[in-house]
Write an enzyme that holds these catalytic residues in place. Structure first.
Site, mmCIF file in Angstrom:
data_model
loop_
_atom_site.group_PDB
_atom_site.id
_atom_site.type_symbol
_atom_site.label_atom_id
_atom_site.label_comp_id
_atom_site.label_asym_id
_atom_site.label_seq_id
_atom_site.Cartn_x
_atom_site.Cartn_y
_atom_site.Cartn_z
ATOM 1 N N GLU A 297 0.813 -1.222 0.000
ATOM 2 C CA GLU A 297 0.000 0.000 0.000
ATOM 3 C C GLU A 297 0.848 1.275 0.000
ATOM 4 O O GLU A 297 0.704 2.143 0.863
ATOM 5 C CB GLU A 297 -0.992 -0.022 1.160
ATOM 6 C CG GLU A 297 -1.942 -1.224 1.046
ATOM 7 C CD GLU A 297 -3.133 -1.193 1.985
ATOM 8 O OE1 GLU A 297 -3.143 -0.374 2.928
ATOM 9 O OE2 GLU A 297 -4.073 -1.994 1.763
ATOM 10 N N GLU A 389 -5.398 -8.168 -0.904
ATOM 11 C CA GLU A 389 -6.178 -7.886 0.302
ATOM 12 C C GLU A 389 -7.591 -7.537 -0.135
ATOM 13 O O GLU A 389 -7.780 -6.714 -1.030
ATOM 14 C CB GLU A 389 -5.600 -6.727 1.110
ATOM 15 C CG GLU A 389 -4.316 -7.020 1.845
ATOM 16 C CD GLU A 389 -3.921 -5.889 2.791
ATOM 17 O OE1 GLU A 389 -4.835 -5.176 3.283
ATOM 18 O OE2 GLU A 389 -2.720 -5.710 3.036
#
Length: 621
Positions: A297, A389
């Site tokens: 991320e 995810e």
């Protein structure tokens, strides 16, 4: 939820900011402008407004703008998901007020972080009064339409170092329970890969102060994982302190370092040394099936203190280092939150020729958008897509994680991913999760499919039901109020002729996590194409009253005593019961009726009663 005109709250302010970011095209790339969808329809329905439109070529998803009376227009945000756009070209807008006419416009977007350039003509609708008529589900057991793609083959696990942890302070052995959770995922759900944070974290002692390397702890963790029958996806993070430009920039209680390297050559050398060690230990044929994901991320400042340009350099250096060890090693990214930077990395790979062996990104509270248009735009259509995810909510201890709404959400995601996603990794398998510290109580709304103690939550049972479908997808059709936007069907045939029909009723609107009686439905199921005979029928359920272990524990209890633990483990079962035998009629049709609450999941299983089980070939005429 309906808001009064002029109401000012922090959430309204946030939603207006999201609205402006995704509707203002100033500074956006005009090459990614898409036309407005055509054929937009808003249909009144009980408990919701059904929206549908024609697909726009090149669209990753669609923004839905709703206006309530004289209020400002806002994007439909699904109760706060991290991506406003929706996948597909139909949607149930839920949580609306009775007797109010709503105005809608639809805009197509090239990606989660790109605005809509053009909007459809407005359409209007209000909800219908209830009750709703039953939804009709028809399955053709003689027509196979394809092979089930088990996209749940990957899950998330937070940090694998947990395999070496002991007592959590409440009598639960973290390492033992975490290993058992992964074993359950492999044996019951068919999981083959686990993606985990922080292999380069300093608690693994990979880089010593003298800049030499020690991979002994990494290999111990991977040895343990492989012994469970699961392969790692190697997430290359966090930055070792000895290599970090600023080792004081960290995240989470375990202080993962989020800084870029101070020496890019040193970073490349570390990646190459790790890859070489893994290949030497496990063999290239094994490691070539893993995948190396560049960071986690990086579009969020809490995870990457550099810029997007810095990340692209990190990706380039990592890819170069991996391929120097062996071209068969797989490298991918951008591993971003909320579906962002996909277009940026794909365009970068196409322009520079840097390898992109798989594309990864994340989303929570929503179904995955379609990233393949980005790949096609840049002549990379064959690149696999891994959502590394994905989950029903992104908030730590958010109230949605332990509830039933996650069960239909999981099935909607798995079904929507068919044919366009290669892996959809639920984050995470276990509530043994320490980003903000250890779980404060048993049912604390943790991310895990399994609780501390490995009790199976409703989301786990949904994944279990998907995993135990037959391999051969059958033709099916849903008609009626809520069809294919609330109520979904997934039918499959086993090799022995057993027919499964998986039904669910759900919405991505997190504001309705505890249900909405207006959205409960009855279902009339007809299974056609069955050979003549008698069929044993069973019904499995996941809803507020069935397969819901959380309901077995008082909300006043932080940690169970021995008697309650025993009770919980005894009640940790899928609720399944036999139904009266079903006869196929002269046309080869069997019929059943059932109620399907929202949120709720039901599976009907039909098995021939005769002594000689029918094979798939005998069942298809």
């Amino acid at each position: 939820m309906t808001r009064q005109a002029g109401e000012t709250t922090a959430r309204d302010d946030w939603e207006r900011r999201i609205y402006l970011r995704l509707t203002d095209t100033d500074g956006a790339d005009a090459a990614l402008a898409l036309p407005a969808p055509a054929g937009v329809r808003a249909e009144p329905a009980v408990g919701h407004v059904r929206l549908s439109w024609d697909e726009v070529p090149g669209a990753a998803g669609y923004l839905i703008e709703r206006t309530d009376g004289d209020a400002e227009p806002l994007l439909v945000r699904h109760g706060g998901s991290d991506v406003a756009a929706v996948a597909g070209n139909r949607f149930a807008d839920t949580g609306l007020a009775d007797g109010v006419e709503y105005r809608y416009r639809i805009g197509a977007v090239a990606g989660a972080d790109h605005p809509a350039w053009a909007w459809s003509e407005p359409v209007r609708a209000a909800m219908l009064p209830g009750p709703a008529a039953a939804v009709a589900v028809e399955v053709d057991a003689a027509t196979v339409t394809g092979t089930l793609d088990r996209v749940w083959r990957m899950v998330g696990s937070e940090r694998l170092t947990q395999l070496e942890f002991g007592d959590d302070g409440h009598g639960n052995d973290i390492g033992v329970e975490f290993a058992e959770a992964l074993r359950m995922a492999q044996q019951d759900l068919g999981v083959t890969h686990v993606r985990a944070h922080a292999v380069l974290h300093d608690d693994n002692h990979v880089v010593r102060d003298d800049l030499s390397y020690d991979f002994s702890r990494v290999e111990a963790l991977y040895d343990g994982l492989l012994a469970l029958g699961v392969r790692p996806v190697v997430e290359l993070s966090f930055m070792p302190a000895a290599l970090a430009a600023d080792p004081d920039q960290t995240v989470f209680d375990y202080r993962g370092i989020i800084s870029p390297p101070k020496d890019w050559d040193r970073w490349g050398d570390l990646v190459a040394a790790l890859a070489r060690h893994l290949v030497d230990r496990y063999g290239i044929d094994e490691v070539a099936g893993w995948g190396f994901e560049v960071w986690n991320e990086p579009n969020l400042v809490v995870f990457w203190s550099g810029t997007r340009t810095d990340y692209l350099r990190l990706y380039d250096e990592t890819a170069r280092a991996l391929k120097s060890v062996d071209p068969r090693l797989l490298v991918g990214g951008p591993s971003t939150a909320a579906g962002e930077w996909v277009e940026a990395l794909v365009a970068h790979a196409a322009e520079t020729g840097v390898p992109l062996d798989f594309l990864t990104t994340h989303t929570y509270g929503n179904l995955p958008l379609d990233t393949r248009p980005s790949l096609r735009r840049h002549n990379l259509p064959a690149v696999p897509v891994w959502w590394t995810e994905w989950g029903v909510g992104s908030t730590h201890f958010g109230p949605i994680h332990d509830g039933v709404q996650g069960a239909p959400f999981v099935l909607s995601g798995f079904q929507a991913a068919q044919g366009r996603v290669d892996a959809l990794a639920y984050w995470v398998i276990s509530d043994h999760f320490e980003e903000l510290g250890r779980p404060p109580r048993l049912f604390h709304n943790g991310f895990g499919l399994l609780s501390v103690g490995n009790l199976r939550k409703p989301r786990y049972w949904a994944a279990h039901l998907a995993a135990h479908l037959g391999d051969h997808v059958l033709a099916s059709r849903v008609d009626g109020d809520g069809a294919d936007v609330l109520v979904h069907a997934w039918a499959a045939l086993h090799d022995d002729g057993t027919v499964d029909v998986l039904l669910w009723n759900g919405t991505v609107n997190a504001e309705l996590m505890n249900g909405d009686p207006r959205l409960d439905r009855g279902v009339r199921l007809a299974v056609h194409g069955l050979p003549a005979g008698t069929y044993a029928a069973t019904l499995a359920r996941v809803d507020q009253r069935h397969s819901n272990i959380v309901a077995e524990c008082s909300p006043d209890v932080d940690w169970p005593d021995d008697a309650l633990w025993l009770h919980l483990h005894e009640r940790d079962r899928l609720h399944e019961r036999p139904l009266p035998d079903v006869e196929s009629d002269a046309e080869g049709t069997a019929q059943l009726e059932l109620d399907l609450p929202m949120p709720g999941v039901a599976r009907i299983r039909l098995s021939a009663r005769d002594d000689a089980p029918r094979t798939k070939e005998e069942n298809i005429r």
